[in-house]
Design an enzyme around this catalytic site. Sequence first.
Site, PDB file in Angstrom:
ATOM      1  N   ILE A  86      10.620 -31.689   7.031  1.00 35.33           N
ATOM      2  CA  ILE A  86      10.701 -32.752   6.028  1.00 35.33           C
ATOM      3  C   ILE A  86      10.773 -34.440   6.237  1.00 35.33           C
ATOM      4  O   ILE A  86      11.533 -33.901   7.876  1.00 35.33           O
ATOM      5  CB  ILE A  86      11.906 -31.912   5.102  1.00 35.33           C
ATOM      6  CG1 ILE A  86      11.827 -32.515   3.701  1.00 35.33           C
ATOM      7  CG2 ILE A  86      12.947 -32.026   5.621  1.00 35.33           C
ATOM      8  CD1 ILE A  86      12.556 -31.828   2.778  1.00 35.33           C
ATOM      9  N   CYS A  87      11.088 -34.772   5.944  1.00 41.23           N
ATOM     10  CA  CYS A  87      10.944 -36.182   5.812  1.00 41.23           C
ATOM     11  C   CYS A  87      10.960 -37.100   4.557  1.00 41.23           C
ATOM     12  O   CYS A  87      11.382 -36.507   3.485  1.00 41.23           O
ATOM     13  CB  CYS A  87       9.640 -37.042   6.582  1.00 41.23           C
ATOM     14  SG  CYS A  87       8.255 -37.488   5.864  1.00 41.23           S
ATOM     15  N   GLN A  88      10.844 -38.652   4.629  1.00 39.13           N
ATOM     16  CA  GLN A  88      11.117 -39.448   3.410  1.00 39.13           C
ATOM     17  C   GLN A  88       9.953 -38.960   2.328  1.00 39.13           C
ATOM     18  O   GLN A  88      10.085 -38.457   1.650  1.00 39.13           O
ATOM     19  CB  GLN A  88      10.717 -40.707   3.430  1.00 39.13           C
ATOM     20  CG  GLN A  88      11.450 -40.917   1.960  1.00 39.13           C
ATOM     21  CD  GLN A  88      13.474 -40.355   1.370  1.00 39.13           C
ATOM     22  OE1 GLN A  88      13.985 -40.356   2.253  1.00 39.13           O
ATOM     23  NE2 GLN A  88      13.522 -40.510   0.526  1.00 39.13           N
ATOM     24  N   GLY A  90       6.716 -36.959   3.549  1.00 44.16           N
ATOM     25  CA  GLY A  90       6.095 -36.437   4.201  1.00 44.16           C
ATOM     26  C   GLY A  90       4.916 -36.669   5.637  1.00 44.16           C
ATOM     27  O   GLY A  90       3.686 -36.063   5.434  1.00 44.16           O
ATOM     28  N   MET A 115      11.481 -35.870   1.333  1.00 44.83           N
ATOM     29  CA  MET A 115      13.102 -35.546   0.277  1.00 44.83           C
ATOM     30  C   MET A 115      12.576 -36.496  -1.510  1.00 44.83           C
ATOM     31  O   MET A 115      13.458 -36.314  -1.867  1.00 44.83           O
ATOM     32  CB  MET A 115      13.816 -36.706   1.084  1.00 44.83           C
ATOM     33  CG  MET A 115      14.348 -36.041   2.059  1.00 44.83           C
ATOM     34  SD  MET A 115      15.389 -34.043   1.990  1.00 44.83           S
ATOM     35  CE  MET A 115      16.349 -34.811   0.938  1.00 44.83           C
TER      36      MET A 115
END
Length: 119
Positions: A86-88, A90, A115
């Site tokens: 996961i990141c902020q 995608g 996120m």
Amino acid sequence: MEYIQYVLFGLVAFFLLRRLLPTSGVRNMTTTQLKNELGDKNKQYIDVRTPGEFKGRNIRGFKNIPLQQLPNRVNELSKEKEVVVICQSGMRSNAASRQLVKHGFKNVTNVKGGMNAWR
């Protein structure tokens, strides 16, 4: 000269599309699906955002391995277990997923929307 412009435009478009399209061999999941799978001991969860982003808001069970550090830290992950990334938004997790596949990981999942989509 006009031909060269078309070729350059085509190359730029190709590289942009390649970055936006899902990586071959990488599963994508929604944050709703993630909620149902969180805590699975057969999976390892990594967050590839910066340490500051991770400290500000994170999901319990995720380990912070920033995207820039991932190539030097892949040995912290097991190739025997699925890796959920996961990141902020995608984008970085898609890039991380691509790196993991290149390093021989067979079971990689990218969280779509990152996120930003986590509620």
